[in-house]
Motif scaffolding. Structure first.
Motif, PDB file in Angstrom:
ATOM      1  N   ALA A 162      29.840  41.297  38.721  1.00 26.53           N
ATOM      2  CA  ALA A 162      29.683  41.130  40.178  1.00 26.53           C
ATOM      3  C   ALA A 162      30.508  43.222  41.035  1.00 26.53           C
ATOM      4  CB  ALA A 162      30.162  40.373  40.776  1.00 26.53           C
ATOM      5  N   MET A 163      31.856  43.277  40.031  1.00 23.68           N
ATOM      6  CA  MET A 163      31.674  44.488  40.688  1.00 23.68           C
ATOM      7  C   MET A 163      30.576  45.711  40.492  1.00 23.68           C
ATOM      8  SD  MET A 163      35.777  43.455  40.336  1.00 23.68           S
ATOM      9  CE  MET A 163      36.340  45.292  41.082  1.00 23.68           C
ATOM     10  N   THR A 186      21.573  47.397  37.431  1.00 23.69           N
ATOM     11  CA  THR A 186      21.933  46.089  37.155  1.00 23.69           C
ATOM     12  C   THR A 186      21.786  45.003  36.130  1.00 23.69           C
ATOM     13  OG1 THR A 186      21.483  46.337  39.284  1.00 23.69           O
ATOM     14  CG2 THR A 186      21.243  44.254  39.370  1.00 23.69           C
ATOM     15  N   HIS A 202      32.091  37.853  37.435  1.00 25.66           N
ATOM     16  CA  HIS A 202      33.666  38.473  38.946  1.00 25.66           C
ATOM     17  C   HIS A 202      33.335  39.960  38.053  1.00 25.66           C
ATOM     18  CE1 HIS A 202      37.188  39.858  41.302  1.00 25.66           C
ATOM     19  NE2 HIS A 202      37.135  40.513  40.198  1.00 25.66           N
ATOM     20  N   ARG A 228      28.075  45.419  39.357  1.00 24.59           N
ATOM     21  CA  ARG A 228      26.627  45.466  40.782  1.00 24.59           C
ATOM     22  C   ARG A 228      26.938  46.570  41.769  1.00 24.59           C
ATOM     23  NH1 ARG A 228      26.099  40.137  39.095  1.00 24.59           N
ATOM     24  NH2 ARG A 228      24.841  39.814  37.306  1.00 24.59           N
ATOM     25  N   ASP A 229      27.924  46.000  42.466  1.00 27.54           N
ATOM     26  CA  ASP A 229      28.534  46.012  43.721  1.00 27.54           C
ATOM     27  C   ASP A 229      28.929  47.666  43.807  1.00 27.54           C
ATOM     28  OD1 ASP A 229      28.034  43.884  45.432  1.00 27.54           O
ATOM     29  OD2 ASP A 229      30.289  43.339  45.002  1.00 27.54           O
ATOM     30  N   ALA A 230      28.743  48.429  43.061  1.00 27.46           N
ATOM     31  CA  ALA A 230      29.153  50.447  42.444  1.00 27.46           C
ATOM     32  C   ALA A 230      28.079  51.385  42.642  1.00 27.46           C
ATOM     33  CB  ALA A 230      29.979  49.888  41.474  1.00 27.46           C
ATOM     34  N   TYR A 266      31.224  50.953  37.378  1.00 31.27           N
ATOM     35  CA  TYR A 266      30.081  50.872  36.992  1.00 31.27           C
ATOM     36  C   TYR A 266      29.764  50.548  35.493  1.00 31.27           C
ATOM     37  CZ  TYR A 266      25.666  49.598  34.779  1.00 31.27           C
ATOM     38  OH  TYR A 266      24.470  49.523  33.980  1.00 31.27           O
ATOM     39  N   ASN A 293      33.565  48.646  35.002  1.00 37.94           N
ATOM     40  CA  ASN A 293      33.900  47.129  35.402  1.00 37.94           C
ATOM     41  C   ASN A 293      32.796  46.191  34.406  1.00 37.94           C
ATOM     42  OD1 ASN A 293      35.256  45.799  37.699  1.00 37.94           O
ATOM     43  ND2 ASN A 293      34.446  47.598  38.746  1.00 37.94           N
ATOM     44  N   GLU A 302      26.059  49.852  44.552  1.00 40.56           N
ATOM     45  CA  GLU A 302      25.070  50.035  45.890  1.00 40.56           C
ATOM     46  C   GLU A 302      24.801  51.116  46.658  1.00 40.56           C
ATOM     47  OE1 GLU A 302      23.373  47.763  47.973  1.00 40.56           O
ATOM     48  OE2 GLU A 302      23.222  45.956  45.613  1.00 40.56           O
TER      49      GLU A 302
END
Length: 338
Positions: free
Chosen positions: A308-309, A327, A305, A311-313, A213, A216, A315
Motif C-alpha cells: 500500500a505504501m 501499480t 502494508h 502504491r501511495d508513492a 515505491y 516498499n 500518487e
C-alpha cells in the motif's frame, strides 16, 4: 515433506506484470542483447556460469522497473538500457554469491551454479558480473546514477553481513530482520526505480517518489517470499517447501511464531534453528505452529502494508499506462504464487 499451508490471496490477485512487460518489451529486447554481449569472455567458464543463471527463467523485474522509470517521463535516449543491464547484473551477481553463502542446491528450479561448477567459480563469476555492471554505469556518464547504484551495491553487501549475524539466532527482533531485507532486497529495487528517473532528468521529488515505491515494493516482495517458503506454492519457485527452515534461516514467520509461542515451543525453535537439529517431522510441527499463531497470515498482512505504501508513492504522478503498470506490479508481488 511437511504439511503445506495455502495462503489466501486478496481480490487483486488476478493482477500481473503483463502491462509492464508490454510497455517495455522493445527496450527489454535491447537490454537482453546487452546482457548477452557483456557476458562474453575468452575465459569460457565465465559465459557458461553466467548463462546458466541468466537464461534460467527469471522475470527480470528489476531492469523492467528501470526502463519503466525512464519511459514514464517520455525519455527517448538509450542510457537507460545500460543502466537496466547493470541492475540485472548486480542482481545476478547477488544470486550467485547468495547461493554460496546459503549453501543452496537449487535456483529457479535448476541446480545452483555452485552445484555444477563449484563455489569458487560462482563467487568469481559473480565478481565479473559486478565489474561489468560498474563498467556500464561509467559508460552511461551519469554521476548521480553511478552514486545511487554503487551505494546500493554497498548496502546489499552490508545486508549480507547482517544476515550472517542474525542467522540461526531466534533472539533476532522484527526491526533487525526488516533492516536485513531492506538492505538485501529492497535497496536494489529502490535503486532500479530511481535511476530511471535520474536518466530522464527528473526532479528530486519524482526521484524520491520512485525510490520510495521501489523500497516498499522490495520489502513486500521479500516478505511474501518468506511466507511462500512454508506454503504449498513454494514448488513453483523451484525450491522445496521449508528450505529456509532446513537452512536455519530466521525469517519473519519464524520470528512471529517464536515470539507468540510458549516456553516449549520456543525450545523447539531454538533446537531446530539455533542448534540446527531438525527433521522433516519438525518441519510439520513448524508449519503447524505458524498456523496456530497466524504467522504466515500476518507476514502477508505486513507485505500488503508495504505494498500500500508503494502504491501511495506513485500518487504524485499523473495517471498513465506506466503508473498503472507499476501499480499492477505491486499487486502481483503481494499476491504472487511464484
Amino acid at each position: 515433506m511437511g504439511n503445506v499451508v495455502s495462503l489466501q490471496k486478496p481480490p487483486e490477485s488476478e493482477a500481473g506484470i503483463e502491462r509492464l512487460v508490454g510497455l517495455v518489451s522493445g527496450d527489454m529486447a535491447r537490454v537482453n542483447e546487452m546482457i548477452l554481449s557483456r557476458t562474453g569472455s575468452d575465459v569460457q567458464l565465465i559465459p557458461e556460469v553466467a548463462a546458466h543463471l541468466i537464461e534460467s527463467g527469471g522475470k527480470r523485474l528489476r531492469p523492467m522497473l528501470t526502463l519503466a522509470g525512464a519511459q514514464m517521463f517520455g525519455y527517448d535516449g538509450s542510457r537507460h538500457i545500460k543502466l537496466a543491464a547493470s541492475v540485472e547484473f548486480m542482481h545476478t551477481a547477488t544470486l550467485l554469491h547468495d547461493d554460496v553463502v546459503d549453501e543452496s542446491d537449487m535456483r529457479r528450479g535448476k541446480a545452483a551454479a555452485r552445484m555444477v561448477w563449484g563455489n569458487e567459480a560462482s563467487v568469481l563469476v559473480g565478481d565479473f558480473l559486478l565489474g561489468q555492471a560498474f563498467k556500464m554505469m561509467v559508460e552511461v556518464g551519469s554521476l548521480p546514477a553511478l552514486d545511487v547504484l554503487s551505494d546500493a551495491a554497498a548496502v546489499i553487501a552490508e545486508g549480507e553481513v547482517m544476515q550472517l549475524v542474525t542467522a540461526q539466532n531466534t533472539t533476532t527482533n522484527e526491526d533487525e530482520y526488516l533492516a536485513v531485507i531492506r538492505a538485501k532486497t529492497a535497496a536494489l529495487f529502490a535503486a532500479a526505480c530511481e535511476v530511471g528517473a535520474i536518466v530522464a532528468d527528473r526532479s528530486a521529488d519524482e526521484r524520491g517518489a520512485l525510490r520510495s515505491y521501489g523500497t516498499n515494493l522490495g520489502l513486500a516482495f521479500q516478505l511474501v517470499d518468506d511466507a511462500l517458503d512454508y506454503s504449498g506454492a513454494q514448488a513453483n519457485l523451484g525450491k522445496r517447501v521449508g528450505d529456509d527452515f532446513r537452512d536455519g534461516k530466521i525469517t519473519l514467520p519464524v520470528l512471529l511464531a517464536y515470539r507468540r509461542g510458549d516456553d516449549d515451543e520456543r525450545a523447539f525453535w531454538k533446537r531446530c534453528l539455533n542448534d540446527r537439529q531438525s527433521s522433516e517431522a519438525d518441519l510439520d510441527r513448524a508449519i503447524a505452529l505458524m498456523a496456530t499463531h497466524r504467522a504466515l497470515d500476518d507476514t502477508i498482512a505486513r507485505a500488503r502494508h508495504y505494498g500500500a505504501m508503494a502504491r501511495d508513492a506513485l500518487e504524485i504522478f499523473p495517471k498513465s499506462d506506466y503508473r498503472q503498470a507499476l501499480t499492477d506490479v505491486v499487486d502481483f508481488c503481494v499476491s504472487r504464487t511464484y
